[in-house]
Motif scaffolding. Structure first.
Motif, mmCIF file in Angstrom:
data_model
loop_
_atom_site.group_PDB
_atom_site.id
_atom_site.type_symbol
_atom_site.label_atom_id
_atom_site.label_comp_id
_atom_site.label_asym_id
_atom_site.label_seq_id
_atom_site.Cartn_x
_atom_site.Cartn_y
_atom_site.Cartn_z
ATOM 1 N N GLY A 28 0.811 -1.206 0.000
ATOM 2 C CA GLY A 28 0.000 0.000 0.000
ATOM 3 C C GLY A 28 0.850 1.264 0.000
ATOM 4 O O GLY A 28 2.041 1.239 0.326
ATOM 5 N N VAL A 29 0.210 2.347 -0.351
ATOM 6 C CA VAL A 29 0.879 3.651 -0.385
ATOM 7 C C VAL A 29 1.417 4.019 0.996
ATOM 8 O O VAL A 29 2.537 4.525 1.120
ATOM 9 N N ASP A 30 0.645 3.766 2.041
ATOM 10 C CA ASP A 30 1.076 4.120 3.399
ATOM 11 C C ASP A 30 2.384 3.410 3.754
ATOM 12 O O ASP A 30 3.301 4.020 4.304
ATOM 13 N N ALA A 31 2.462 2.123 3.440
ATOM 14 C CA ALA A 31 3.678 1.363 3.743
ATOM 15 C C ALA A 31 4.862 1.889 2.933
ATOM 16 O O ALA A 31 5.981 1.996 3.450
ATOM 17 N N LEU A 32 4.636 2.233 1.679
ATOM 18 C CA LEU A 32 5.721 2.744 0.829
ATOM 19 C C LEU A 32 6.294 4.051 1.360
ATOM 20 O O LEU A 32 7.510 4.193 1.472
ATOM 21 N N VAL A 33 5.411 4.994 1.650
ATOM 22 C CA VAL A 33 5.926 6.294 2.093
ATOM 23 C C VAL A 33 6.603 6.172 3.452
ATOM 24 O O VAL A 33 7.611 6.837 3.706
ATOM 25 N N GLU A 34 6.079 5.305 4.305
ATOM 26 C CA GLU A 34 6.709 5.106 5.610
ATOM 27 C C GLU A 34 8.111 4.515 5.447
ATOM 28 O O GLU A 34 9.066 4.999 6.053
ATOM 29 N N ARG A 35 8.221 3.486 4.638
ATOM 30 C CA ARG A 35 9.534 2.855 4.434
ATOM 31 C C ARG A 35 10.531 3.783 3.748
ATOM 32 O O ARG A 35 11.723 3.708 3.996
ATOM 33 N N PRO A 41 2.138 13.407 0.209
ATOM 34 C CA PRO A 41 2.194 14.469 -0.809
ATOM 35 C C PRO A 41 3.417 14.382 -1.721
ATOM 36 O O PRO A 41 3.339 14.738 -2.891
ATOM 37 N N THR A 42 4.528 13.853 -1.205
ATOM 38 C CA THR A 42 5.708 13.669 -2.055
ATOM 39 C C THR A 42 5.401 12.654 -3.149
ATOM 40 O O THR A 42 5.719 12.872 -4.320
ATOM 41 N N SER A 49 0.161 9.182 -8.739
ATOM 42 C CA SER A 49 -0.627 8.043 -8.258
ATOM 43 C C SER A 49 0.302 6.858 -8.043
ATOM 44 O O SER A 49 1.438 6.839 -8.533
ATOM 45 N N LYS A 50 -0.213 5.851 -7.354
ATOM 46 C CA LYS A 50 0.546 4.613 -7.191
ATOM 47 C C LYS A 50 0.758 3.962 -8.559
ATOM 48 O O LYS A 50 1.833 3.422 -8.834
ATOM 49 N N GLU A 51 -0.241 4.019 -9.422
ATOM 50 C CA GLU A 51 -0.131 3.426 -10.749
ATOM 51 C C GLU A 51 1.036 4.040 -11.526
ATOM 52 O O GLU A 51 1.799 3.331 -12.185
ATOM 53 N N ASN A 52 1.169 5.360 -11.443
ATOM 54 C CA ASN A 52 2.280 6.023 -12.133
ATOM 55 C C ASN A 52 3.615 5.708 -11.476
ATOM 56 O O ASN A 52 4.646 5.654 -12.159
ATOM 57 N N LEU A 53 3.613 5.500 -10.169
ATOM 58 C CA LEU A 53 4.841 5.086 -9.477
ATOM 59 C C LEU A 53 5.262 3.697 -9.965
ATOM 60 O O LEU A 53 6.442 3.461 -10.229
ATOM 61 N N VAL A 54 4.322 2.797 -10.109
ATOM 62 C CA VAL A 54 4.621 1.456 -10.620
ATOM 63 C C VAL A 54 5.230 1.572 -12.022
ATOM 64 O O VAL A 54 6.252 0.940 -12.326
ATOM 65 N N ALA A 55 4.641 2.398 -12.870
ATOM 66 C CA ALA A 55 5.175 2.592 -14.222
ATOM 67 C C ALA A 55 6.578 3.177 -14.167
ATOM 68 O O ALA A 55 7.468 2.760 -14.923
ATOM 69 N N ALA A 56 6.817 4.126 -13.272
ATOM 70 C CA ALA A 56 8.142 4.743 -13.137
ATOM 71 C C ALA A 56 9.174 3.723 -12.664
ATOM 72 O O ALA A 56 10.314 3.714 -13.138
ATOM 73 N N VAL A 57 8.778 2.867 -11.729
ATOM 74 C CA VAL A 57 9.678 1.808 -11.253
ATOM 75 C C VAL A 57 10.076 0.906 -12.413
ATOM 76 O O VAL A 57 11.256 0.592 -12.607
ATOM 77 N N PRO A 113 -3.540 -6.839 -14.606
ATOM 78 C CA PRO A 113 -4.211 -7.351 -15.795
ATOM 79 C C PRO A 113 -4.880 -6.280 -16.665
ATOM 80 O O PRO A 113 -5.167 -6.535 -17.830
ATOM 81 N N ASP A 114 -5.098 -5.091 -16.126
ATOM 82 C CA ASP A 114 -5.760 -4.027 -16.883
ATOM 83 C C ASP A 114 -4.833 -3.554 -18.012
ATOM 84 O O ASP A 114 -3.770 -2.994 -17.741
ATOM 85 N N PRO A 115 -5.234 -3.747 -19.269
ATOM 86 C CA PRO A 115 -4.359 -3.352 -20.376
ATOM 87 C C PRO A 115 -4.115 -1.845 -20.447
ATOM 88 O O PRO A 115 -3.181 -1.397 -21.105
ATOM 89 N N ASP A 116 -4.930 -1.054 -19.750
ATOM 90 C CA ASP A 116 -4.766 0.398 -19.758
ATOM 91 C C ASP A 116 -3.927 0.920 -18.596
ATOM 92 O O ASP A 116 -3.717 2.126 -18.485
ATOM 93 N N HIS A 117 -3.462 0.020 -17.733
ATOM 94 C CA HIS A 117 -2.596 0.458 -16.629
ATOM 95 C C HIS A 117 -1.335 1.049 -17.245
ATOM 96 O O HIS A 117 -0.782 0.491 -18.203
ATOM 97 N N PRO A 118 -0.856 2.191 -16.729
ATOM 98 C CA PRO A 118 0.320 2.830 -17.343
ATOM 99 C C PRO A 118 1.576 1.958 -17.370
ATOM 100 O O PRO A 118 2.437 2.139 -18.230
ATOM 101 N N ALA A 119 1.675 1.005 -16.472
ATOM 102 C CA ALA A 119 2.852 0.129 -16.452
ATOM 103 C C ALA A 119 2.831 -0.892 -17.579
ATOM 104 O O ALA A 119 3.881 -1.391 -17.978
#
Length: 189
Positions: A28-35, A41-42, A49-57, A113-119
């Motif tokens: 989850g987002v909470d666990a990511l920002v904490e770690r 907000p960062t 979004s988390k989806e865009n973070l996944v794509a960036a990763v 599985p969503d073909p429209d997910h940015p990743a």
């Protein structure tokens, strides 16, 4: 990675590790920002979004892997056929690394599985690049039907990655290399 603030880079580094080790959906987002030691907000300011973070990763992983494989092939030189088989050697090194749990792009595709997910575009671009690189090497080696061989070699690679996940077979990529060598033997044009 230069386009991100120090907090954004830290979040990208942590997300890269955590998504791979623990899964994208399970994190989850909470666990990511904490770690990462950053605020929500960062995350939203840097990635939206988390989806865009996944794509960036995955984009970061793609750039690192493409540069790593390209450098490996240049350093090892040899004939096109030797470079083609060296792709399997390079991937086999990853299989032997601590914590390896399969191809991060395939793992992400399974979770998203969503073909429209940015990743999904990043995943497709990486797999397409790898298939094209294998095809180019097959063509340079003078092999018959290099396009089909590039596709077949990618299937071997994806299968070897799956064997590690399914049953821990860390020698699977070397077995895939041996199968590729047999295919090459029968494909001289």
């Amino acid at each position: 990675m230069e386009k991100y603030s120090p907090g954004g880079r830290r979040l990208l580094e942590v997300a890269t590790e955590v998504f791979y080790a623990e899964g994208i959906r399970a994190t989850g987002v909470d666990a990511l920002v904490e770690r990462a030691g950053v605020s929500k907000p960062t995350l939203y300011a840097q990635f939206g979004s988390k989806e865009n973070l996944v794509a960036a990763v995955l984009e970061w992983r793609r750039a690192v892997r493409q540069a790593g494989l390209t450098e490996f092939l240049v350093e090892n030189g040899g004939s096109a056929q030797e470079r083609l088989l060296a792709v399997f050697d390079w991937l086999a090194r990853g299989h032997r690394s601590e914590g390896f749990r399969g191809c991060p792009f395939t793992n992400a595709a399974v979770e998203l599985p969503d073909p429209d997910h940015p990743a999904r575009k990043v995943i497709s671009d990486y797999k397409g690049w790898l298939r094209q690189r294998l095809t180019e090497l097959a063509e340079q080696a003078g092999l018959a039907d290099p396009e089909e061989l590039g596709y077949a070699f990618l299937l071997l690679i994806d299968g070897a990655n799956a064997r590690v996940v399914v049953d821990g077979d860390r020698s699977a990529m070397l077995r895939a290399k041996a199968a590729a060598a047999r295919m090459i033997g029968g494909a001289h044009g």
